[in-house]
Design an enzyme around this catalytic site. Structure first.
Site, PDB file in Angstrom:
ATOM      1  N   LYS A 105       0.703  -1.219  -0.008  1.00  0.00           N
ATOM      2  CA  LYS A 105       0.281  -0.269  -0.039  1.00  0.00           C
ATOM      3  C   LYS A 105       1.261   1.313  -0.389  1.00  0.00           C
ATOM      4  O   LYS A 105       1.888   1.311   1.129  1.00  0.00           O
ATOM      5  CB  LYS A 105      -0.918   0.075   1.208  1.00  0.00           C
ATOM      6  CG  LYS A 105      -2.083   1.592   1.004  1.00  0.00           C
ATOM      7  CD  LYS A 105      -2.758   1.014   2.558  1.00  0.00           C
ATOM      8  CE  LYS A 105      -3.069   1.777   2.823  1.00  0.00           C
ATOM      9  NZ  LYS A 105      -4.322   2.507   3.539  1.00  0.00           N
ATOM     10  N   LYS A 117      -2.437  -1.569  -3.567  1.00  0.00           N
ATOM     11  CA  LYS A 117      -3.287  -0.484  -3.235  1.00  0.00           C
ATOM     12  C   LYS A 117      -2.199   1.163  -3.912  1.00  0.00           C
ATOM     13  O   LYS A 117      -1.023   1.268  -2.741  1.00  0.00           O
ATOM     14  CB  LYS A 117      -3.993  -0.314  -2.520  1.00  0.00           C
ATOM     15  CG  LYS A 117      -5.044   0.408  -2.156  1.00  0.00           C
ATOM     16  CD  LYS A 117      -5.475   1.077  -0.621  1.00  0.00           C
ATOM     17  CE  LYS A 117      -5.826   2.032  -0.672  1.00  0.00           C
ATOM     18  NZ  LYS A 117      -6.523   2.365   0.834  1.00  0.00           N
TER      19      LYS A 117
HETATM   20  C1  PBG Z   1      -7.326   2.765   5.808  1.00  0.00           C
HETATM   21  C2  PBG Z   1      -7.903   2.771   4.108  1.00  0.00           C
HETATM   22  C3  PBG Z   1      -7.456   3.746   3.305  1.00  0.00           C
HETATM   23  C4  PBG Z   1      -7.761   3.296   2.130  1.00  0.00           C
HETATM   24  C5  PBG Z   1      -8.752   2.623   2.457  1.00  0.00           C
HETATM   25  N1  PBG Z   1      -7.623   2.222   3.864  1.00  0.00           N
HETATM   26  C6  PBG Z   1      -6.504   5.766   3.757  1.00  0.00           C
HETATM   27  C7  PBG Z   1      -5.798   6.172   3.552  1.00  0.00           C
HETATM   28  O1  PBG Z   1      -4.894   4.929   3.955  1.00  0.00           O
HETATM   29  O2  PBG Z   1      -5.664   6.761   3.984  1.00  0.00           O
HETATM   30  C8  PBG Z   1      -8.366   4.329   0.989  1.00  0.00           C
HETATM   31  C9  PBG Z   1      -9.114   3.710   0.116  1.00  0.00           C
HETATM   32  C10 PBG Z   1      -9.461   4.946  -1.000  1.00  0.00           C
HETATM   33  O3  PBG Z   1      -8.808   6.010  -1.563  1.00  0.00           O
HETATM   34  O4  PBG Z   1     -10.027   4.461  -1.678  1.00  0.00           O
HETATM   35  N2  PBG Z   1      -5.689   3.191   6.010  1.00  0.00           N
END
Ligand code: PBG
Length: 326
Positions: A199, A252
């Site tokens: 991520k 992601k």
């Molecule tokens: C929680 C999380 C996030 C997203 C999914 N789970 C936000 C982040 O990491 O800031 C983002 C999902 C999206 O932008 O669609 N940590």
């Protein structure tokens, strides 16, 4: 002179679908659902047209809307009634995700994945317990090891509520091991774990942070999320989570990271998921609103590309719209 090998022979209406290498199915798609403890009514999310935060009382109805399109799986995000330094509403038995999960698993056949993170539940908006000097020292933010226990508690409380899959998204080192142990110790050996393995610290999460009210109050997430410059490091993250026993591995965001999706597909035998994030959704909508892009066509092509790159599953805000047109 004329070419004898002609790829165009296979592009006729009849042969095109015969030789098509990639097909999207509604069951490949996972629809995000936002449940909000602070409202009795559905609240539209401005930066994500067509999406709403729903109260727990409407969670089942919302999931029925999803499953009617052929999509069978949802991922739940919660907006709690209150926030504190340690995100205690994330692991409360009567927390918003726990209550919604109970209802949805009692009342529908949908597969329920729950996002396991603290950022929507902490008053500072970071994904774990803060270092004492986090606010003044930009080189430090979250206490890794102290956060693990809270993530495990969150995952166990989701499993007790009936979640089929828990999905840790906090990029805490060791989160897969800590959560797996927590689940197994509590008797939830059959609850699967989908790790957000690679991520990135991405600027494409902006609209989500509005939706789930999870923007950091100060600083950013670069001390725990990955540097967009790094690809080899993703292999390392994926290997660690694969070896720790994550059942499914996620990359992601998706579109700006298709190289990582493809590499992850080559690296592991486990199912690979990709998260087509809020910014990827918002930019197509914005361009379509201006009449510059065709939303239906570009949404479909985006998801097809993510699958072609190697994702078996796609978390996407387009899930219902695309599934309906398949
Ligand atoms: C929680 C999380 C996030 C997203 C999914 N789970 C936000 C982040 O990491 O800031 C983002 C999902 C999206 O932008 O669609 N940590």
């Amino acid at each position: 002179m004329f070419p004898t090998d002609r790829p165009r022979r296979l592009r006729t209406d009849g042969l095109r679908s015969l030789v098509s290498e990639t097909r999207l199915e509604p069951t490949d798609l996972i629809a995000p659902v936002f449940v909000d403890a602070t409202t009795d009514e559905r609240v539209p999310i401005e930066s994500m047209p067509g999406h709403e935060r729903v109260p727990v009382s409407e969670a089942t109805e919302r999931v029925h809307e999803v499953t009617e399109t052929g999509v069978e799986t949802v991922i739940l995000f919660g907006v709690p009634e209150s926030k504190d330094a340690r995100g205690s509403r994330a692991y409360a038995d009567d927390g918003v995700v726990q209550r919604a999960t109970r209802r949805i698993t009692d009342e529908t056949d949908a597969t329920v994945i729950t996002d396991v993170c603290l950022c929507e539940y902490t008053d500072h908006g970071h994904c774990g317990v803060l270092e004492a000097d986090a606010e003044t020292d930009p080189t430090t933010t979250v206490r890794n090891d102290e956060t693990l226990d809270l993530l495990a508690r969150t995952a166990v409380s989701h499993a007790e509520a009936g979640a089929d899959v828990v999905a840790p998204s906090s990029m805490t080192d060791g989160m897969v091991t800590a959560i797996r142990e927590g689940l197994d110790d509590a008797g939830h050996t059959d609850v699967a774990l989908l790790s957000y393995a690679a991520k990135y610290e991405s600027s494409f999460y902006g609209p989500f942070r509005d939706a789930a009210d999870g923007a950091p109050a100060f600083g950013d997430r670069r001390h725990y999320q990955m540097d967009p410059a790094n690809a080899r490091e993703a292999r390392r993250e994926v290997r660690l989570d694969d070896q720790a026993g994550a059942d499914l591995l996620m990359v992601k965001p998706a579109l700006p990271y298709l190289d990582i999706v493809a590499e992850t597909r080559r690296q592991t035998d486990r199912p690979v998921a990709a998260y087509n994030v809020s910014g990827e959704y918002a930019m197509l909508h914005a361009a379509a609103e201006k009449g510059w892009l065709d939303l239906e066509a570009t949404a479909h092509e985006s998801l097809l590309s993510i699958k072609r790159a190697g994702a078996d599953l796609i978390v996407t805000y387009f899930a219902e719209r695309v599934a309906e047109n398949l």
